[in-house]
Design an enzyme around this catalytic site. Sequence first.
Site, PDB file in Angstrom:
ATOM      1  N   ARG A 142       0.857  -1.180   0.000  1.00  0.00           N
ATOM      2  CA  ARG A 142       0.000   0.000   0.000  1.00  0.00           C
ATOM      3  C   ARG A 142       0.899   1.239   0.000  1.00  0.00           C
ATOM      4  O   ARG A 142       2.079   1.168   0.377  1.00  0.00           O
ATOM      5  CB  ARG A 142      -0.885   0.028   1.249  1.00  0.00           C
ATOM      6  CG  ARG A 142      -1.849  -1.145   1.389  1.00  0.00           C
ATOM      7  CD  ARG A 142      -2.648  -0.992   2.674  1.00  0.00           C
ATOM      8  NE  ARG A 142      -3.655  -2.044   2.826  1.00  0.00           N
ATOM      9  CZ  ARG A 142      -3.456  -3.180   3.502  1.00  0.00           C
ATOM     10  NH1 ARG A 142      -2.283  -3.398   4.087  1.00  0.00           N
ATOM     11  NH2 ARG A 142      -4.421  -4.081   3.606  1.00  0.00           N
ATOM     12  N   LYS A 166      -2.133  -2.138   7.976  1.00  0.00           N
ATOM     13  CA  LYS A 166      -3.249  -1.503   8.675  1.00  0.00           C
ATOM     14  C   LYS A 166      -3.354  -2.056  10.094  1.00  0.00           C
ATOM     15  O   LYS A 166      -3.146  -3.242  10.333  1.00  0.00           O
ATOM     16  CB  LYS A 166      -4.559  -1.750   7.919  1.00  0.00           C
ATOM     17  CG  LYS A 166      -4.667  -0.976   6.610  1.00  0.00           C
ATOM     18  CD  LYS A 166      -6.027  -1.185   5.986  1.00  0.00           C
ATOM     19  CE  LYS A 166      -6.201  -0.325   4.732  1.00  0.00           C
ATOM     20  NZ  LYS A 166      -7.523  -0.517   4.102  1.00  0.00           N
ATOM     21  N   HIS A 233      -1.493   2.429  -6.086  1.00  0.00           N
ATOM     22  CA  HIS A 233      -2.345   1.298  -5.699  1.00  0.00           C
ATOM     23  C   HIS A 233      -2.611   0.381  -6.893  1.00  0.00           C
ATOM     24  O   HIS A 233      -2.923  -0.797  -6.711  1.00  0.00           O
ATOM     25  CB  HIS A 233      -3.658   1.803  -5.105  1.00  0.00           C
ATOM     26  CG  HIS A 233      -4.155   0.954  -3.973  1.00  0.00           C
ATOM     27  ND1 HIS A 233      -3.483   0.851  -2.773  1.00  0.00           N
ATOM     28  CD2 HIS A 233      -5.238   0.142  -3.862  1.00  0.00           C
ATOM     29  CE1 HIS A 233      -4.143   0.026  -1.962  1.00  0.00           C
ATOM     30  NE2 HIS A 233      -5.210  -0.416  -2.607  1.00  0.00           N
ATOM     31  N   ARG A 236      -0.139  -2.289  -6.732  1.00  0.00           N
ATOM     32  CA  ARG A 236      -0.543  -3.297  -5.745  1.00  0.00           C
ATOM     33  C   ARG A 236      -1.593  -4.233  -6.333  1.00  0.00           C
ATOM     34  O   ARG A 236      -1.522  -5.455  -6.176  1.00  0.00           O
ATOM     35  CB  ARG A 236      -1.070  -2.605  -4.483  1.00  0.00           C
ATOM     36  CG  ARG A 236      -1.657  -3.547  -3.426  1.00  0.00           C
ATOM     37  CD  ARG A 236      -2.024  -2.739  -2.184  1.00  0.00           C
ATOM     38  NE  ARG A 236      -2.976  -3.412  -1.327  1.00  0.00           N
ATOM     39  CZ  ARG A 236      -2.656  -4.254  -0.342  1.00  0.00           C
ATOM     40  NH1 ARG A 236      -1.401  -4.568  -0.136  1.00  0.00           N
ATOM     41  NH2 ARG A 236      -3.595  -4.785   0.421  1.00  0.00           N
ATOM     42  N   HIS A 259      -4.353  -8.796   3.968  1.00  0.00           N
ATOM     43  CA  HIS A 259      -5.800  -8.694   4.153  1.00  0.00           C
ATOM     44  C   HIS A 259      -6.220  -9.489   5.390  1.00  0.00           C
ATOM     45  O   HIS A 259      -5.850 -10.658   5.537  1.00  0.00           O
ATOM     46  CB  HIS A 259      -6.548  -9.242   2.937  1.00  0.00           C
ATOM     47  CG  HIS A 259      -6.550  -8.310   1.780  1.00  0.00           C
ATOM     48  ND1 HIS A 259      -6.810  -8.721   0.482  1.00  0.00           N
ATOM     49  CD2 HIS A 259      -6.332  -6.970   1.699  1.00  0.00           C
ATOM     50  CE1 HIS A 259      -6.736  -7.685  -0.328  1.00  0.00           C
ATOM     51  NE2 HIS A 259      -6.456  -6.608   0.385  1.00  0.00           N
ATOM     52  N   TYR A 268     -10.133 -10.230  -6.414  1.00  0.00           N
ATOM     53  CA  TYR A 268      -9.150 -10.448  -7.465  1.00  0.00           C
ATOM     54  C   TYR A 268      -9.456 -11.695  -8.278  1.00  0.00           C
ATOM     55  O   TYR A 268      -8.937 -11.861  -9.372  1.00  0.00           O
ATOM     56  CB  TYR A 268      -7.748 -10.533  -6.872  1.00  0.00           C
ATOM     57  CG  TYR A 268      -7.282  -9.212  -6.305  1.00  0.00           C
ATOM     58  CD1 TYR A 268      -6.857  -8.187  -7.141  1.00  0.00           C
ATOM     59  CD2 TYR A 268      -7.309  -8.975  -4.941  1.00  0.00           C
ATOM     60  CE1 TYR A 268      -6.471  -6.958  -6.624  1.00  0.00           C
ATOM     61  CE2 TYR A 268      -6.913  -7.751  -4.422  1.00  0.00           C
ATOM     62  CZ  TYR A 268      -6.496  -6.755  -5.271  1.00  0.00           C
ATOM     63  OH  TYR A 268      -6.119  -5.544  -4.767  1.00  0.00           O
TER      64      TYR A 268
END
Length: 301
Positions: A142, A166, A233, A236, A259, A268
């Site tokens: 990210r 995150k 992004h 990514r 994730h 995806y």
Amino acid sequence: MSELIGRFIDHLAIAGRSPHTLAAYRADLDMLADHLEPLQAENAQPNDLRQALTRLRASGLNSRSIARRLSSWRQFYLWLLRSGQRHDDPSGSLRAPKRDKLLPKALPVDGAAALLDRIEGDDALSARDRAIFELIYSCGLRLSETVGLNMDDVDFSDQLLRIRGKGGKERLSPIGAVAMARLRDWLAQRQAPKEEPALFLGRHGRRLGGRQIEKRLRDWAIKTGAERHVHPHMLRHSFASHLLQSSGDLRAVQELLGHANLSSTQIYTSLDFQHLAKTYDNAHPRARKRRAPTDEDTGAE
């Protein structure tokens, strides 16, 4: 109803709404009037508006456009209610449709390679940019993760990158050979105060910001002839899509992307299916349109 719409638009104009906003409201309410005809707006019931929403969905409008129109209708009926022209709000029980889940935009494999291979220049900034974008594509970073990288996050002996994602969660990612070489090139030219831990620096020797990275990638994409706007992004997304196409291992891609939920990674698979569908159309003998036989096909001379 056109008279009521006109008065409502005048009300919005007095409130200082822009001409663009007024035009959008008028278009949305004219559309509602067409759906309700011959019924008058002041007599419309919730089911009448629900049927109007159903027609919008059937017409092929996306969820974002439908939600905007419903918002205009609600403002209109709220005005009717407050001005005493109705005693209820028939739009109050209506719910906007869930927003369509947009597929992430990824570069094709050859498009990503063409972009990264064409970032040229002998100066330190060019070397830095090559390292940044190769690393994003190599590790699926990210933008915030890229900005936050420090020198001690790179394990040169095992070719691993420590990434703070995150929620402060850390993960390790292998670094590809090309990205590793680009990193070494950049570090050979990196100049910074001893106390500066950041891996990627700006012109003044301090941590590079996200906006600067976005601008540099946009400028390089233009210079290298990219046919669309490219942002970090997207690299990514390209990492995830290309890895999934090659491996088919959804769990591994989830771990590499950081994730928390597999559902975030499953989007995806839609990109992967598009790739497979295109391959099928190009390769399967019964998928392609039949062409008229030629003399060579039939053996005629």
